[in-house]
Scaffold this motif. Structure first.
Motif, PDB file in Angstrom:
ATOM      1  N   ALA A  99       0.854  -1.165   0.076  1.00 48.87           N
ATOM      2  CA  ALA A  99      -0.102  -0.223  -0.075  1.00 48.87           C
ATOM      3  C   ALA A  99       0.801   1.131   0.159  1.00 48.87           C
ATOM      4  N   GLY A 100       2.450   1.183   0.416  1.00 49.36           N
ATOM      5  CA  GLY A 100       2.938   2.294   0.419  1.00 49.36           C
ATOM      6  C   GLY A 100       2.824   3.270   1.443  1.00 49.36           C
ATOM      7  N   ALA A 531       6.053   0.679  -2.732  1.00 50.62           N
ATOM      8  CA  ALA A 531       5.123   0.808  -3.807  1.00 50.62           C
ATOM      9  C   ALA A 531       5.189   2.126  -4.549  1.00 50.62           C
ATOM     10  N   PRO A 532       5.667   3.227  -4.137  1.00 49.91           N
ATOM     11  CA  PRO A 532       5.745   4.011  -4.819  1.00 49.91           C
ATOM     12  C   PRO A 532       6.928   4.172  -5.743  1.00 49.91           C
ATOM     13  N   THR A 533       7.926   3.383  -5.498  1.00 49.50           N
ATOM     14  CA  THR A 533       9.193   3.106  -6.444  1.00 49.50           C
ATOM     15  C   THR A 533       8.726   2.430  -7.647  1.00 49.50           C
ATOM     16  N   PRO A 543      -0.438   4.137  -4.959  1.00 49.11           N
ATOM     17  CA  PRO A 543      -1.728   3.863  -4.097  1.00 49.11           C
ATOM     18  C   PRO A 543      -2.370   4.983  -3.529  1.00 49.11           C
ATOM     19  N   SER A 544      -3.386   4.775  -3.229  1.00 55.15           N
ATOM     20  CA  SER A 544      -4.304   6.065  -2.832  1.00 55.15           C
ATOM     21  C   SER A 544      -3.698   6.490  -1.289  1.00 55.15           C
ATOM     22  N   GLY A 545      -3.318   5.951  -0.747  1.00 56.42           N
ATOM     23  CA  GLY A 545      -2.814   6.290   0.813  1.00 56.42           C
ATOM     24  C   GLY A 545      -1.477   6.502   0.908  1.00 56.42           C
ATOM     25  N   THR A 546      -0.365   6.454  -0.237  1.00 56.94           N
ATOM     26  CA  THR A 546       0.925   6.624  -0.348  1.00 56.94           C
ATOM     27  C   THR A 546       1.389   7.803   0.768  1.00 56.94           C
ATOM     28  N   SER A 547       2.313   7.286   1.668  1.00 60.33           N
ATOM     29  CA  SER A 547       3.206   8.276   2.453  1.00 60.33           C
ATOM     30  C   SER A 547       4.448   8.059   2.190  1.00 60.33           C
ATOM     31  N   GLY A 548       4.988   7.065   1.531  1.00 62.21           N
ATOM     32  CA  GLY A 548       6.408   6.739   1.051  1.00 62.21           C
ATOM     33  C   GLY A 548       6.891   7.521  -0.093  1.00 62.21           C
TER      34      GLY A 548
END
Length: 556
Positions: A99-100, A531-533, A543-548
C-alpha cells in the motif's frame, strides 16, 4: 560546374541534416519514454516472513550464485531499510509493503485487534460475507475489506483497464489476501490440518481453476511429509549456535530440538499437514505453486504488465520455534536461496531474462531469544503480564472505583471505555496520562505514550515516530506500551517480533531486473517507499494512501 557541385552539396547537406535531426528526435523520444516508464512483462513481489537484514550477510557464503546473490550482484541493495511503524507483524507488514503507507493510514493495525465498533477481536483478513473455495472448512472466508486504501497491485490493474493480471500466493491467508489488494484475479493460501490444499475465497472466484485442483491432487504436498535433515553437513553451519540448546522449541513427539527432525506428524502422509509450514519444505511447496501459477496463468505473456505476489512464510514458523540463531534457521535460508534460484530460472524461461522486475523484502524482523541474550550477558528478559493484569485491576479499582473503565488490552495497547470515562465526569486526556504513569512503575516497561500524544504531536524520528505511524485514530488504543529493548511477551524458546525496536524493523530490500540499475545505498529507506518506487518505475498512479516516496537511486 561550380553551381552543379554546390547544388549537389546542398542536397547532401540537407539530407544529412534531416536524417540526423530525425534520429535525434527518435532518440530524444526514446529517452523521454524511458524516463516516463519501464514496461516489464511481469512484476514479482517477494516477501520473506520474519527476515532480518543480517541474514543476507550472515549466510552469504552459503548461498549459490542464482538466488540472493543474483539479486545483490546484478540488482540494487537497500542496506538501511526499515519498518517505520509498529506493531511489526505479518498483516501490517504485507499491507504496508503493497500500500506504500503505514497502519495510521491503511488501517491494518495488527494481525488481530480489538474492534471498537463491534466490541470484539477481529482478524485482519477475515470476512463472513464470503465462503471458502476449495475446502469445506471456514479457512477461506477471507477478503481485503479491512484495508482502507489501494495497493500497487490495484493501481496496476486499474492502469491496464483490468487487463493486467494479479495473482497472490502464500502459505498464510493474510500473506496472499493483503498483497493481492482489492482487485486481484486470485489469492491462494495453504490450508493444512487434515486436507493439505491450496484454497481461496468466493471474494475472488466460485470454483478453483482446473490447474489448482490438479496441483492439489498431484501428491506434491504429501511428498513434503518427510524427515527434515540438514541440506549440507551440519558442521559447515558455522553461522548459527549449537544444535542442542535450551533456547529452541520442539515438535510434538520430539525430545530434543536437534536434527534430524522426524516427528510422527511429519511422516504421516494423510493428515497433520500444518507441520509442513514449520519446515523449509513449506517454502518449497510455495515455490512449486508459484511456478505452476506462472505457467498456467500465462503471466507476462502479453503487452500488459502482470503482477505475481509471493510470500515465503515458513521462515516465520521456523524462527518462532527455533530462534534466529538456530541451525534450523540457517538450513531454512540455504534452502530458500535454492528455491529463489528455481523461481528465477522459471521466470527466465517463461517470461524472458531481462523482461521482468523483482523486489524482495520482509514483513518484519525478529529478536534473538532473550534467554540466550541473558546467558550472553546482554540485557534482555520477559514481560510478566499475569502480574501486570492483577496490579492494573487493583489500581483501576482504587483510582476509579471500577476496572470496567478499561475495555481491552491487546497488542500492547489499552482501550478505555469512553462512555464510562464521561459518566465519571473525567477528562479522557487525564485518564490516559494517569494510567500511563502507572505503567511506568513496571520494570519491563521502557516507555509509554497516550492517544492524546499521538493525536497532538508530529514526531519525526525515534520510537514515538514509529509508534505514531502505527497509530490509527479510529482503530488504535488510548495508551501504548513499549517494552524494554530485548524484552518480549513470549515463551522462553524461539524468537518473536512486533516491537518498534531496530531488531524488528531492519529488513532487506532488494530490487532486480528490468529498469533496475546495479548498486546499493546506505541511505535510510522505509517499507512504504517500495510501492511508490515500483509505481514510478511503471509510470502508474501511486496507491491511494501513499506516504512513502520513490527511492531515487533505484530509478536512475
Amino acid at each position: 560546374m561550380c553551381r552543379s557541385k554546390l547544388r549537389i552539396f546542398s542536397v547532401l547537406f540537407l539530407a544529412v541534416f534531416f536524417f540526423t535531426f530525425g534520429v535525434a528526435q527518435k532518440k530524444s523520444k526514446s529517452e523521454n519514454d524511458n524516463l516516463l516508464r519501464t514496461s516489464p512483462k511481469l512484476v514479482v513481489g517477494i516477501v520473506v516472513d520474519q527476515m532480518r537484514y543480517d541474514y543476507l550477510t550472515r549466510f552469504f557464503d552459503q548461498f549459490g550464485e542464482e538466488g540472493f546473490k543474483r539479486m545483490i550482484s546484478q540488482g540494487f541493495n537497500c542496506k538501511n531499510n526499515h519498518f517505520n511503524y509498529a506493531p511489526t507483524s505479518t498483516g501490517p507488514g504485507h499491507t504496508s509493503v503493497y500500500a506504500g503507507t503505514t497502519p495510521a493510514t491503511h488501517g491494518v493495525i495488527g494481525n488481530n485487534w480489538y474492534d471498537k465498533d463491534s466490541d470484539s477481536e477481529v482478524y485482519c483478513a477475515s470476512d463472513e460475507n464470503y465462503v471458502s473455495v476449495g475446502t469445506t472448512s471456514s479457512a477461506g472466508k477471507m477478503s481485503p475489506h479491512r484495508m482502507n486504501v489501494t495497493t500497487i497491485t490495484d493501481e496496476l490493474r486499474l492502469h491496464t483497464q483490468m487487463r493486467g493480471k494479479t495473482i497472490a500466493i502464500a502459505l498464510k491467508d493474510r500473506g496472499a489476501v493483503l498483497p493481492g489488494g482489492h482487485t486481484a484475479n486470485a489469492a491462494y493460501w495453504f490450508h493444512g490440518e487434515d486436507e493439505g490444499k491450496w484454497i481461496t475465497s468466493s471474494y475472488y472466484m466460485n470454483n478453483l481453476p482446473k490447474w489448482v485442483k490438479d496441483f492439489n491432487s498431484s501428491g506434491i504436498v504429501q511428498s513434503y511429509k518427510k524427515p527434515w535433515t540438514t541440506l549440507r553437513d551440519i558442521n559447515s553451519y558455522i553461522e548459527s549456535g549449537v544444535d542442542d540448546n535450551a533456547y529452541e522449541g520442539v515438535f510434538n513427539g520430539e525430545v530434543k530440538p536437534t536434527f534430524p527432525h522426524s516427528p510422527p506428524s511429519l511422516l504421516e502422509k494423510n493428515k497433520s499437514f500444518d507441520i509442513i509450514k514449520s519446515t523449509p519444505f513449506g517454502n518449497s511447496l510455495t515455490a512449486d505453486f508459484a511456478i505452476e501459477a506462472l505457467k498456467e496463468e500465462r503471466l507476462g505473456k502479453d503487452d500488459d504488465t502482470d503482477f505475481l505476489a509471493v510470500s515465503f512464510s515458513s521462515t516465520d514458523y521456523v524462527g518462532h520455534k527455533y530462534g534466529v540463531n538456530s541451525k534450523e534457521i540457517e538450513d531454512t535460508y540455504i534452502r530458500l536461496d535454492i528455491e529463489l534460484a528455481r523461481l528465477f530460472k522459471a521466470l527466465d524461461k517463461e517470461v524472458g531474462e531481462g523482461e521482468y522486475t523483482v523486489f524482495l523484502t520482509a514483513d518484519h524482523g525478529a529478536i534473538d531469544v532473550p534467554s540466550y541474550l541473558k546467558d550472553s550477558k546482554i540485557p534482555a528478559g520477559y514481560a510478566d503480564f499475569e502480574s501486570f493484569h492483577t496490579k492494573l485491576s487493583e489500581f483501576l479499582k482504587y483510582t476509579y472505583g471500577t476496572e470496567d473503565i478499561v475495555k481491552n488490552f491487546s497488542n500492547l495497547q489499552l482501550f478505555l471505555d469512553h462512555k464510562i470515562v464521561e459518566n465519571l465526569d473525567l477528562e479522557l486526556k487525564d485518564v490516559q496520562e494517569t494510567i500511563a504513569k502507572e505503567f511506568l512503575n513496571f520494570d519491563f516497561v521502557d516507555r509509554v505514550y497516550t492517544g492524546f500524544q499521538m493525536w497532538n504531536n508530529n514526531y519525526t524520528n525515534g520510537i514515538p515516530y514509529v509508534l505514531q505511524n502505527g497509530y490509527n485514530q479510529k482503530r488504535s488504543g488510548d495508551v501504548l506500551l513499549v517494552l524494554k529493548p530485548g524484552t518480549i511477551s513470549y515463551g522462553e524458546t524461539g524468537s518473536t517480533h512486533g516491537s518498534p525496536q531496530i531488531y524488528d524493523t531492519h529488513s532487506p530490500l532488494l530490487f532486480y531486473g528490468k529498469g533496475i540499475p546495479q548498486g546499493s545505498t546506505v541511505e535510510r529507506t522505509e517499507i512504504p517507499d517500495i510501492a511508490p518506487t515500483i509505481a514510478a518505475l511503471l509510470g502508474i498512479a501511486f496507491p491511494s494512501g501513499t506516504s512513502g516516496k520513490p527511492i531515487a537511486e533505484v530509478l536512475r
